[in-house]
Design an enzyme around this catalytic site. Sequence first.
Site, mmCIF file in Angstrom:
data_model
loop_
_atom_site.group_PDB
_atom_site.id
_atom_site.type_symbol
_atom_site.label_atom_id
_atom_site.label_comp_id
_atom_site.label_asym_id
_atom_site.label_seq_id
_atom_site.Cartn_x
_atom_site.Cartn_y
_atom_site.Cartn_z
ATOM 1 C CB SER A 123 -0.894 0.043 1.243
ATOM 2 O OG SER A 123 -1.837 -0.982 1.184
ATOM 3 C CG HIS A 144 -1.634 -0.148 -4.894
ATOM 4 N ND1 HIS A 144 -2.231 1.088 -4.811
ATOM 5 C CD2 HIS A 144 -2.085 -0.838 -3.820
ATOM 6 C CE1 HIS A 144 -2.999 1.132 -3.744
ATOM 7 N NE2 HIS A 144 -2.928 -0.018 -3.136
ATOM 8 C CD GLU A 156 -0.928 4.048 -7.355
ATOM 9 O OE1 GLU A 156 -0.683 5.258 -7.353
ATOM 10 O OE2 GLU A 156 -1.345 3.439 -6.345
ATOM 11 C CG ASN A 194 -2.918 3.487 -0.611
ATOM 12 O OD1 ASN A 194 -4.121 3.718 -0.697
ATOM 13 N ND2 ASN A 194 -2.429 2.276 -0.672
HETATM 14 P P1 NAD Z 1 -3.990 -9.264 5.330
HETATM 15 O O1 NAD Z 1 -3.613 -8.941 6.727
HETATM 16 O O2 NAD Z 1 -5.408 -9.589 5.022
HETATM 17 O O3 NAD Z 1 -3.086 -10.472 4.773
HETATM 18 C C1 NAD Z 1 -1.702 -10.516 4.901
HETATM 19 C C2 NAD Z 1 -1.278 -11.977 4.851
HETATM 20 O O4 NAD Z 1 0.158 -12.044 4.811
HETATM 21 C C3 NAD Z 1 -1.727 -12.763 6.103
HETATM 22 O O5 NAD Z 1 -2.498 -13.898 5.715
HETATM 23 C C4 NAD Z 1 -0.408 -13.169 6.747
HETATM 24 O O6 NAD Z 1 -0.454 -14.412 7.417
HETATM 25 C C5 NAD Z 1 0.508 -13.215 5.519
HETATM 26 N N1 NAD Z 1 1.932 -13.232 5.847
HETATM 27 C C6 NAD Z 1 2.580 -12.597 6.870
HETATM 28 N N2 NAD Z 1 3.883 -12.928 6.873
HETATM 29 C C7 NAD Z 1 4.066 -13.790 5.818
HETATM 30 C C8 NAD Z 1 5.182 -14.500 5.308
HETATM 31 N N3 NAD Z 1 6.390 -14.385 5.872
HETATM 32 N N4 NAD Z 1 5.012 -15.292 4.234
HETATM 33 C C9 NAD Z 1 3.798 -15.426 3.654
HETATM 34 N N5 NAD Z 1 2.695 -14.794 4.099
HETATM 35 C C10 NAD Z 1 2.828 -13.981 5.172
HETATM 36 O O7 NAD Z 1 -3.497 -8.009 4.467
HETATM 37 P P2 NAD Z 1 -3.970 -7.578 2.980
HETATM 38 O O8 NAD Z 1 -5.040 -6.575 3.113
HETATM 39 O O9 NAD Z 1 -4.156 -8.791 2.136
HETATM 40 O O10 NAD Z 1 -2.668 -6.784 2.514
HETATM 41 C C11 NAD Z 1 -1.562 -7.446 1.946
HETATM 42 C C12 NAD Z 1 -0.695 -6.415 1.235
HETATM 43 O O11 NAD Z 1 -1.463 -5.793 0.198
HETATM 44 C C13 NAD Z 1 -0.224 -5.301 2.167
HETATM 45 O O12 NAD Z 1 1.066 -4.888 1.790
HETATM 46 C C14 NAD Z 1 -1.256 -4.204 1.916
HETATM 47 O O13 NAD Z 1 -0.749 -2.942 2.225
HETATM 48 C C15 NAD Z 1 -1.501 -4.390 0.429
HETATM 49 N N6 NAD Z 1 -2.775 -3.907 -0.095
HETATM 50 C C16 NAD Z 1 -3.927 -4.046 0.628
HETATM 51 C C17 NAD Z 1 -5.139 -3.604 0.072
HETATM 52 C C18 NAD Z 1 -6.441 -3.787 0.800
HETATM 53 O O14 NAD Z 1 -7.459 -3.223 0.369
HETATM 54 N N7 NAD Z 1 -6.517 -4.559 1.874
HETATM 55 C C19 NAD Z 1 -5.154 -3.044 -1.213
HETATM 56 C C20 NAD Z 1 -3.955 -2.963 -1.935
HETATM 57 C C21 NAD Z 1 -2.773 -3.398 -1.369
#
Ligand code: NAD
Length: 290
Positions: A123, A144, A156, A194
């Site tokens: 993000s 992104h 993005e 963001n």
């Molecule tokens: P989330 O908390 O739902 O999921 C993150 C996952 O990563 C968890 O299942 C966790 O167990 C896993 N994880 C942690 N350490 C790990 C490792 N060493 N190896 C493999 N997996 C591991 O978070 P999310 O919302 O899916 O966000 C994930 C990424 O995407 C973040 O960087 C976030 O900023 C980005 N993002 C999120 C959104 C959104 O709307 N939620 C949108 C765009 C980008």
Amino acid sequence: MQMRNIQVVGVVGAGVMGIGVAQNLAQTSHHVILVDISEEILEKAKQEIRNNIRFQSFFNKNNQAESSDDILHRIKFSTNYKFFEDAEFVIENATEKWDIKKEIYKQLDAICPKKTVFAANTSAISITRIASITQRADKVIGMHFMNPVPMKPMVEMIRGYHTSNETISTAEELLVQMGKEGILVNDSPGFVSNRVLMLTINEAIFLLQDQVASVEDVDRIFKTCFGHKMGPLETADLIGLDTILFSIEVLYESFNDSKYRPCPLLKKMVDAGLYGRKNGQGFYTYNRAS
Ligand code: NAD
């Protein structure tokens, strides 16, 4: 430039975004290696993808559509990074914490073939900073994705300092294969989306904390006055309040600018375990199936 037809894609993280990315890839005929840290998380992810596909087919009414079993068959669920040795392209969607991502990129760099491209679905973390962990800075790019991934056609894309034109073309090609398009921007923490959105959400939470308006009225003003589909607090719930907090903390540390200080109410809600849609309670209450 010759386009690559990417067939095997590694997906790191099976949370909100990783689930959507893996599903979208499998539905567009890619073989996916989906890795997270526990079998329990992977089992939940499998169930969620199954439900999402059934939900989609309920509305599509397309008899030709593949069954959820056929689509899930193309996803290998594992806790073992070693399977990434077959990946031509990796999309990383792990928790928005630098210490977590840093260790992941070290492992990926050691395991994946030299030509494998790494796309960070972060993000806010700088792509140049992520690339610095690897020995292949030219093959690291930001992708992104928007949430929910299978329904959002625009991505993005972020060019890090060393990202090559070939890497950008490969990433664009994969997006086309996934039925999507990208908008390319230069690297800066939070990118375009963001840097604006996280401040807006954080400020909306300050308004709530200062009792200027109710949750519903804050959102209603954005929807009815500005024509936004969702208000900032609904958007925060969709993204996940933990991810919002981690992202605004990344912006605060990256720019050393107090305008990105996280609202205390946001911190309190995350400490209280209110993460939004993903666990049923944020600014609004959700039926877990919704
Ligand atoms: P989330 O908390 O739902 O999921 C993150 C996952 O990563 C968890 O299942 C966790 O167990 C896993 N994880 C942690 N350490 C790990 C490792 N060493 N190896 C493999 N997996 C591991 O978070 P999310 O919302 O899916 O966000 C994930 C990424 O995407 C973040 O960087 C976030 O900023 C980005 N993002 C999120 C959104 C959104 O709307 N939620 C949108 C765009 C980008």
